[in-house]
Motif scaffolding. Structure first.
Motif, PDB file in Angstrom:
ATOM      1  N   PRO A  92       0.834  -1.207   0.000  1.00 34.26           N
ATOM      2  CA  PRO A  92       0.000   0.000   0.000  1.00 34.26           C
ATOM      3  C   PRO A  92       0.869   1.259   0.000  1.00 34.26           C
ATOM      4  O   PRO A  92       2.005   1.251   0.447  1.00 34.26           O
ATOM      5  CB  PRO A  92      -0.799  -0.107   1.309  1.00 34.26           C
ATOM      6  CG  PRO A  92      -0.666  -1.530   1.748  1.00 34.26           C
ATOM      7  CD  PRO A  92       0.637  -2.003   1.218  1.00 34.26           C
ATOM      8  N   SER A  93       0.304   2.343  -0.505  1.00 33.54           N
ATOM      9  CA  SER A  93       1.006   3.628  -0.480  1.00 33.54           C
ATOM     10  C   SER A  93       0.860   4.262   0.907  1.00 33.54           C
ATOM     11  O   SER A  93       0.057   3.817   1.722  1.00 33.54           O
ATOM     12  CB  SER A  93       0.413   4.566  -1.532  1.00 33.54           C
ATOM     13  OG  SER A  93      -0.933   4.889  -1.175  1.00 33.54           O
ATOM     14  N   ASP A  95      -0.463   7.153   1.539  1.00 35.12           N
ATOM     15  CA  ASP A  95      -1.822   7.706   1.630  1.00 35.12           C
ATOM     16  C   ASP A  95      -2.830   6.627   2.006  1.00 35.12           C
ATOM     17  O   ASP A  95      -3.720   6.848   2.842  1.00 35.12           O
ATOM     18  CB  ASP A  95      -2.231   8.351   0.298  1.00 35.12           C
ATOM     19  CG  ASP A  95      -1.470   9.642   0.033  1.00 35.12           C
ATOM     20  OD1 ASP A  95      -0.942  10.220   1.010  1.00 35.12           O
ATOM     21  OD2 ASP A  95      -1.399  10.058  -1.142  1.00 35.12           O
ATOM     22  N   GLN A  96      -2.679   5.447   1.388  1.00 34.28           N
ATOM     23  CA  GLN A  96      -3.600   4.336   1.692  1.00 34.28           C
ATOM     24  C   GLN A  96      -3.456   3.891   3.151  1.00 34.28           C
ATOM     25  O   GLN A  96      -4.446   3.615   3.820  1.00 34.28           O
ATOM     26  CB  GLN A  96      -3.324   3.162   0.741  1.00 34.28           C
ATOM     27  CG  GLN A  96      -3.765   3.419  -0.688  1.00 34.28           C
ATOM     28  CD  GLN A  96      -3.312   2.329  -1.641  1.00 34.28           C
ATOM     29  OE1 GLN A  96      -2.216   1.777  -1.511  1.00 34.28           O
ATOM     30  NE2 GLN A  96      -4.169   1.997  -2.607  1.00 34.28           N
ATOM     31  N   LEU A 100      -6.158   3.955   6.082  1.00 31.85           N
ATOM     32  CA  LEU A 100      -6.437   2.659   6.722  1.00 31.85           C
ATOM     33  C   LEU A 100      -6.366   2.770   8.241  1.00 31.85           C
ATOM     34  O   LEU A 100      -7.216   2.247   8.957  1.00 31.85           O
ATOM     35  CB  LEU A 100      -5.405   1.640   6.232  1.00 31.85           C
ATOM     36  CG  LEU A 100      -5.703   0.166   6.465  1.00 31.85           C
ATOM     37  CD1 LEU A 100      -6.504  -0.385   5.295  1.00 31.85           C
ATOM     38  CD2 LEU A 100      -4.418  -0.612   6.604  1.00 31.85           C
ATOM     39  N   LYS A 115      -2.016  -5.613   5.600  1.00 35.82           N
ATOM     40  CA  LYS A 115      -1.513  -4.542   4.736  1.00 35.82           C
ATOM     41  C   LYS A 115      -0.478  -3.694   5.461  1.00 35.82           C
ATOM     42  O   LYS A 115       0.524  -3.263   4.874  1.00 35.82           O
ATOM     43  CB  LYS A 115      -2.683  -3.670   4.267  1.00 35.82           C
ATOM     44  CG  LYS A 115      -3.650  -4.403   3.354  1.00 35.82           C
ATOM     45  CD  LYS A 115      -4.845  -3.534   3.012  1.00 35.82           C
ATOM     46  CE  LYS A 115      -5.853  -4.315   2.158  1.00 35.82           C
ATOM     47  NZ  LYS A 115      -7.076  -3.529   1.885  1.00 35.82           N
TER      48      LYS A 115
END
Length: 399
Positions: A92-93, A95-96, A100, A115
């Motif tokens: 994941p980035s 930002d993600q 999250l 993640k």
């Protein structure tokens, strides 16, 4: 770089000579050749009485399960499955991950945790990013406190906490008793890597007297830490355990409890074993130095002449740090406690010569003074030829 370039090479020893597939249940014939059970059974059921690979006539058609090979195949298979899972997992980035963490709750915790683990393992930069997220660490601790005994989930949370806390220099969150019980569970039942993460996490959290006492007072935790550096354990686990104990045994109450948990006999074993790493020897001696600062530790050390001899042997043999720890221990026992039996054990181990050499070495002024004190003690009590030796001697060199 893409993550879909996963090529799998099967070791030839894992393939059945008949089917050429990876063996599911390897068995060996009397000729010593191993086959998959299903393949060799079909061969024998067809009326054959030879070994397919060597064509030797079989004296016996019985076969024996090859447990070692089966275990190796399972380990290899698990590693391939893990690599495939990683290859199919997009990292994941930032930002993600930020989104999250904001939406983290019990309903999506398991999928979110996977993640986050994937993100954390990717880079040091990602760990630093996690450490900067407000409330992230507290959320991880909260989930760990509320978890039931799902060891796999707890292992992942402990890994994330350990890796992330290593990036935080300021004051760290204080562990609650429920969190400590989960960490203890991982030390007792987790994988080797998880045990190391757990012990390093404890060391990272032990930032003040209150946290050190909390850790020491958790039922069974000190005993598990001692167990972690005893016996034939992995060197990284031993090193982590010794480092953790060094951190938490500063308060006197913790020192005494660690001594009562059997630390000193295990440290003696570490010092007596051949091929012990410099780091482990230094940390073992540092712990013994810590224990010698209280009466309970000194009593146990001077009662053990073998331990005293092992300590003397490390003087000028390992490193400057090890020498300084060893001299400090001997000074505490022989000069502070003034035990005749301890002095005799040190003298019989060539201690006086060692102290003379230490005084000529590149050691600290404090250790040089302690060596002089020890020599003065032996001058008064020893009948050896060194009893009248001047401790200001300058011609003896440490080689």
């Amino acid at each position: 770089m893409g993550r879909n370039d996963l090529y799998i090479t099967v070791p030839s020893i894992f393939r059945c000579p008949i089917s050429l597939d990876v063996m599911k249940s390897p068995v060996s014939l009397c000729t010593g050749v191993t086959y998959d059970r299903a393949s060799i059974q079909r061969w024998l059921d067809s009326g054959n009485n030879t070994c397919p690979a060597t064509m030797q006539v079989l004296l016996s058609k019985e076969f024996v399960p090859n447990r070692n090979l089966q275990r190796f195949i399972q380990i290899w298979s698990d590693s391939i499955a893990h690599r495939q899972l990683e290859a199919n997992s997009a990292v994941p980035s930032q930002d993600q991950i930020g989104l999250l963490v904001k939406q983290l709750d019990n309903s999506n915790f398991v999928s979110s945790l996977k993640k986050i683990v994937c993100f954390a393992r990717e880079s040091e930069e990602n760990l630093e990013f996690l450490a900067r997220i407000d409330g992230f660490l507290n959320a991880m601790f909260d989930f760990m406190r509320n978890m039931e005994s799902d060891i796999k989930l707890i292992e992942q949370v402990v890994e994330i906490l350990n890796l992330t806390l290593s990036k935080i220099l300021e004051k760290k969150p204080l562990l609650e008793s429920s969190s400590l019980s989960m960490i203890l569970l991982v030390i007792q039942r987790g994988s080797l890597d998880s045990q190391i993460h757990s012990i390093r996490l404890l060391k990272s959290i032990a930032v003040d007297r209150e946290s050190k006492l909390k850790i020491a007072e958790e039922e069974g935790l000190l005993q598990e830490l001692v167990k972690s550096f005893s016996g034939e354990k992995d060197s990284s686990l031993i090193d982590a355990s010794l480092s953790c104990l060094m951190e938490i045994t500063m308060p006197k109450r913790v020192k005494i409890k660690a001594i009562q948990s059997g630390s000193i006999p295990e440290l003696k074993k570490r010092l007596s074993e051949p091929n012990t790493s410099v780091s482990i020897i230094e940390k073992s001696l540092k712990l013994l130095e810590t224990f010698s600062s209280c009466r309970e530790g000194r009593v146990e050390i001077w009662h053990d002449s073998i331990l005293l001899q092992a300590i003397v042997q490390k003087v000028l043999k390992v490193s400057n740090k090890a020498t300084e720890h060893a001299v400090t221990i001997l000074w505490c026992v022989c000069c502070l406690f003034r035990d005749e039996k301890a002095r005799e054990a040190v003298a019989n181990s060539n201690g006086m010569t060692k102290f003379l050499l230490v005084m000529q070495s590149n050691c600290s002024a404090a250790v040089r003074q302690m060596s002089a004190d020890l020599l003065k003690t032996f001058r008064v009590n020893s009948k050896s030829c060194l009893s009248s030796y001047d401790t200001k001697t300058t011609h003896i060199m440490p080689y």
